[in-house]
Write an enzyme that holds these catalytic residues in place. Sequence first.
Site, PDB file in Angstrom:
ATOM      1  N   LYS A  39      -4.774  -2.188   9.524  1.00  0.00           N
ATOM      2  CA  LYS A  39      -5.034  -2.438   8.066  1.00  0.00           C
ATOM      3  C   LYS A  39      -5.197  -4.018   7.544  1.00  0.00           C
ATOM      4  CE  LYS A  39      -3.959   1.861   6.981  1.00  0.00           C
ATOM      5  NZ  LYS A  39      -4.722   2.933   6.187  1.00  0.00           N
TER       6      LYS A  39
ATOM      7  N   GLU B 239      -9.064   3.711  -2.947  1.00  0.00           N
ATOM      8  CA  GLU B 239      -7.852   3.867  -3.623  1.00  0.00           C
ATOM      9  C   GLU B 239      -7.932   3.206  -4.834  1.00  0.00           C
ATOM     10  OE1 GLU B 239      -4.641   2.252  -1.252  1.00  0.00           O
ATOM     11  OE2 GLU B 239      -5.020   3.107   0.543  1.00  0.00           O
TER      12      GLU B 239
ATOM     13  N   GLU C 126     -10.228  12.207   6.820  1.00  0.00           N
ATOM     14  CA  GLU C 126     -10.348  13.575   6.135  1.00  0.00           C
ATOM     15  C   GLU C 126     -11.360  14.520   6.389  1.00  0.00           C
ATOM     16  OE1 GLU C 126      -8.086  14.281   2.510  1.00  0.00           O
ATOM     17  OE2 GLU C 126      -7.826  11.906   2.759  1.00  0.00           O
TER      18      GLU C 126
ATOM     19  N   ARG D 145      -8.811   3.374  12.623  1.00  0.00           N
ATOM     20  CA  ARG D 145      -7.855   4.680  12.944  1.00  0.00           C
ATOM     21  C   ARG D 145      -7.590   4.695  14.715  1.00  0.00           C
ATOM     22  NH1 ARG D 145      -6.558   5.921   8.046  1.00  0.00           N
ATOM     23  NH2 ARG D 145      -8.085   6.467   6.883  1.00  0.00           N
TER      24      ARG D 145
ATOM     25  N   HIS E 179      -4.094  14.024   0.737  1.00  0.00           N
ATOM     26  CA  HIS E 179      -4.533  13.073   2.004  1.00  0.00           C
ATOM     27  C   HIS E 179      -3.330  13.120   2.950  1.00  0.00           C
ATOM     28  CE1 HIS E 179      -5.567   9.554   4.028  1.00  0.00           C
ATOM     29  NE2 HIS E 179      -4.100   8.974   3.910  1.00  0.00           N
TER      30      HIS E 179
ATOM     31  N   ASP F 154       0.891  -1.205   0.057  1.00  0.00           N
ATOM     32  CA  ASP F 154      -0.022   0.125   0.026  1.00  0.00           C
ATOM     33  C   ASP F 154       0.808   1.127  -0.004  1.00  0.00           C
ATOM     34  OD1 ASP F 154      -2.515   1.322  -0.237  1.00  0.00           O
ATOM     35  OD2 ASP F 154      -2.557   1.508   2.119  1.00  0.00           O
TER      36      ASP F 154
ATOM     37  N   GLN G 283      -4.585   2.263  14.466  1.00  0.00           N
ATOM     38  CA  GLN G 283      -3.539   2.612  13.743  1.00  0.00           C
ATOM     39  C   GLN G 283      -2.657   3.749  14.346  1.00  0.00           C
ATOM     40  OE1 GLN G 283      -4.861   4.302   9.882  1.00  0.00           O
ATOM     41  NE2 GLN G 283      -2.916   4.768   9.136  1.00  0.00           N
TER      42      GLN G 283
ATOM     43  N   THR H   7      -9.011  -5.904   3.179  1.00  0.00           N
ATOM     44  CA  THR H   7      -9.123  -5.029   2.016  1.00  0.00           C
ATOM     45  C   THR H   7      -9.876  -5.549   0.983  1.00  0.00           C
ATOM     46  OG1 THR H   7      -6.746  -4.724   2.531  1.00  0.00           O
ATOM     47  CG2 THR H   7      -7.323  -4.172   0.405  1.00  0.00           C
TER      48      THR H   7
ATOM     49  N   ASP I  57      -9.197   0.267   1.323  1.00  0.00           N
ATOM     50  CA  ASP I  57      -8.075   0.090   2.362  1.00  0.00           C
ATOM     51  C   ASP I  57      -8.953   0.332   3.793  1.00  0.00           C
ATOM     52  OD1 ASP I  57      -5.694  -0.695   3.778  1.00  0.00           O
ATOM     53  OD2 ASP I  57      -5.117   1.559   3.314  1.00  0.00           O
TER      54      ASP I  57
ATOM     55  N   GLU J 273     -10.890   3.942   3.043  1.00  0.00           N
ATOM     56  CA  GLU J 273      -9.896   4.735   2.174  1.00  0.00           C
ATOM     57  C   GLU J 273     -10.106   4.356   0.618  1.00  0.00           C
ATOM     58  OE1 GLU J 273      -5.782   4.302   3.367  1.00  0.00           O
ATOM     59  OE2 GLU J 273      -6.184   5.637   5.085  1.00  0.00           O
TER      60      GLU J 273
END
Lengths: 444, 444
Positions: free
Chosen positions: B263, B212, B384, B248, B146, B139, B251, B267, B244, B210
């Site tokens: 993570k 991606e 975000e 949080r 971002h 990744d 993380q 996925t 992904d 996320e």
Amino acid sequence: MQLNETHRADLRSWVESANTVDTDFPIQNLPFGMFRRDGESARAGVAIGDQIFDLTAALKAGLFEAEAEEAARLAAGPALNDLMAADPKMHTALRRRLSQLLAAENPDRERLSAMASTLLVPMADAQLELPAVIGSFTDFLTSIYHTERGGRVTRPDSPVPAPFRYLPIAYNGRATSVRASGEPVRRPNGQWRTAEGKVEFGPCRQLDFELELGTFVGRGNELGEPISIEEAPDRIFGFCLLNDWSARDVQRWESALGPFLSKSLSTTISCWVVTAQALAPFRAPAFARPEGDPAPLPYLYSARDQAEGGIDLNLHAYLLTPRMRSEGTPAARLCRTNFVHMYWTVAQMLTHHMSNGCNMRPGDLFGSGTTSGPLDENRACLSEITTRGAQSFTLPNGETRTWLEDGDEVIFRARAERAGYRSIGFGECRARVAPSPPWPKPKS
Amino acid sequence: MQLNETHRADLRSWVESANTVDTDFPIQNLPFGMFRRDGESARAGVAIGDQIFDLTAALKAGLFEAEAEEAARLAAGPALNDLMAADPKMHTALRRRLSQLLAAENPDRERLSAMASTLLVPMADAQLELPAVIGSFTDFLTSIYHTERGGRVTRPDSPVPAPFRYLPIAYNGRATSVRASGEPVRRPNGQWRTAEGKVEFGPCRQLDFELELGTFVGRGNELGEPISIEEAPDRIFGFCLLNDWSARDVQRWESALGPFLSKSLSTTISCWVVTAQALAPFRAPAFARPEGDPAPLPYLYSARDQAEGGIDLNLHAYLLTPRMRSEGTPAARLCRTNFVHMYWTVAQMLTHHMSNGCNMRPGDLFGSGTTSGPLDENRACLSEITTRGAQSFTLPNGETRTWLEDGDEVIFRARAERAGYRSIGFGECRARVAPSPPWPKPKS
């Protein structure tokens, strides 16, 4: 860990080389591996003295029955993954039968000795291969001594990162570049920032080793289904030595989301998988946490793991330079440490790894992280020995080193020793540094 | 990227659903995937309108010859890895032949239409599976928007980490937990530290997505043998959408060596692989670096990559809550962004990944990192959108969210659009959040 007659110190083998004091592979060990002879396909074997007991040949000769036969059949694939996936009861059955077959006191001894040329392959005539198809490789950071020595340079106020004492820190490694002992390691190209702040790309200038213990996962889990720490020991098949080669200049610069290209250049492992069962006599209490450190959270705590989650295993790293080779000097020892120095147990590592439901598969490999201990002689990578390159060191033949040079060979050995038990070892984890490849020319 | 007759905007198919304005799969797309019907084994197909063109059936019917036949045979394995591994010339040959076979203007049209029930499988009757055996997943972090939005909270003085502008930052992900669109994602258990400094373990409370783009590697490289950036485009087979999933709270606490369990919970990827060839008309210049940013180092620079390394691809994320489902409300759009906002090109990502000699294999997958752009509507993850959980947001039906709740479904779509060309899409990348599993009881 249950002890049984396969661990008895007085057991001897009719394979005479297994009875020498210094062999890594007495009859109490019986590690599994994959070997190949010229022109033949790889097959499974068990190390005994300086010989390999050929499991396929033994199966053909009808030497196994019941559960032991079933287990030996699982080992007959192109790699040991199916054997690893089996119930530990099957591993026990196979181990007991192998111990009987190879024992000096053995009703079939005459017949077996007569078949020796069929059943045994001299290690010197065989090429060892990776024991399993390694679908994933994870690298932990579980020595507080290694972590603290590194942190003292970068974070002097708080050298150990906050989560270290609460969870076994880890990152995903690269499985495709895990290689068998003996294969050279090419110095990688990479990007770094100089002390003057210039960013450069070229052959890595700070190549290092890390002395680690590797763990092979046995039975896996389904995605979304964690396992308890009580269950974890049954999910561990065995162990190997692991060199987590590290490009330190690249690592310092690139690691915004952890190490990446600084580690994926290659990882070397020893080829014999020493089973959890073989190491049973050498289990030790988990790390004694200093006063003030938090107790493990409940999901990482079991009384049994605290009592016997550690492994009393001596680990050594040696360096053999091109000059030593040409002068016939023996390799110089760089490190002598023990796995009891690890803050987290392998069961805690595995339980944590699966705790979010991440699915692991038989043959998945995880490294313990650098196995440094408290003493100077326990420093298990060059970055610690040289305080991140600030001081070079002198070898017995007068050569000096700060980082690894082309042609240098790094050799790991390990030995489990305990009064009242026969010592067992791992064989070698060895690789030589080859020059970096020229940068590829663009297509014309 | 070479354009040819397969990209012509006026091409139409005899499969009528491929000619509608809003289909993701007109004849100009021709993405590959693996599908399964009840009780049958998975096989390869090509999406065309609302149908799947069955490659195995077409092979049996003798519709391919020469290189196209060879390529179709490679696709006939249990996954697309062998097709991915082939020379791009073979991909071109197969694409041309598929385009001919499915074209409305086609000498064999009558015969093919008559065989439609053999050659076509309605998508509605098939289950899509992972298109490849994904041996490794990496990744990246390549959107500066971002990165900056995240960094403003944690490192206000220097929100973008120093190496960001010099190399495409990445970490190794977990390949075993990559799952096909449609499979639910269980909320993981995990460890975090509260604002009061207490360390806890339990079901993650800050689950995020996320948005991606995923890239499938075509031909790989041998360990120790990097490739040049000029060569990289030929090593990229195609693309998918990639969620992904990120815990949080976990993380922030665990990431001493980068993200790990935050993570690897899962996925999700979309199942149709849109080939690099299909996206040829939508290539764009590489990101225009602002004045003062460093130029890419020579190993990451080629004139061709600067001219056409970008991809003009619109990317959308939607949220469908349980209440929306029960009320029949359509999913709410959370993000609208474009892949041209990425600071690094996919060729730069791949070249950097292999630059240390790390070996990649056909079917290896890498994610671009969250594809956020400069505008508020371009924010491609909840962290975000909510400024790391500080502000909740309101959905069109009046519900509010900060993080994902159980039962929430996240849906990604993408669309490449450019004047003079037929728009193509990716299908959906979709998954619903399932409750976290109960913690396993110890063995009794």
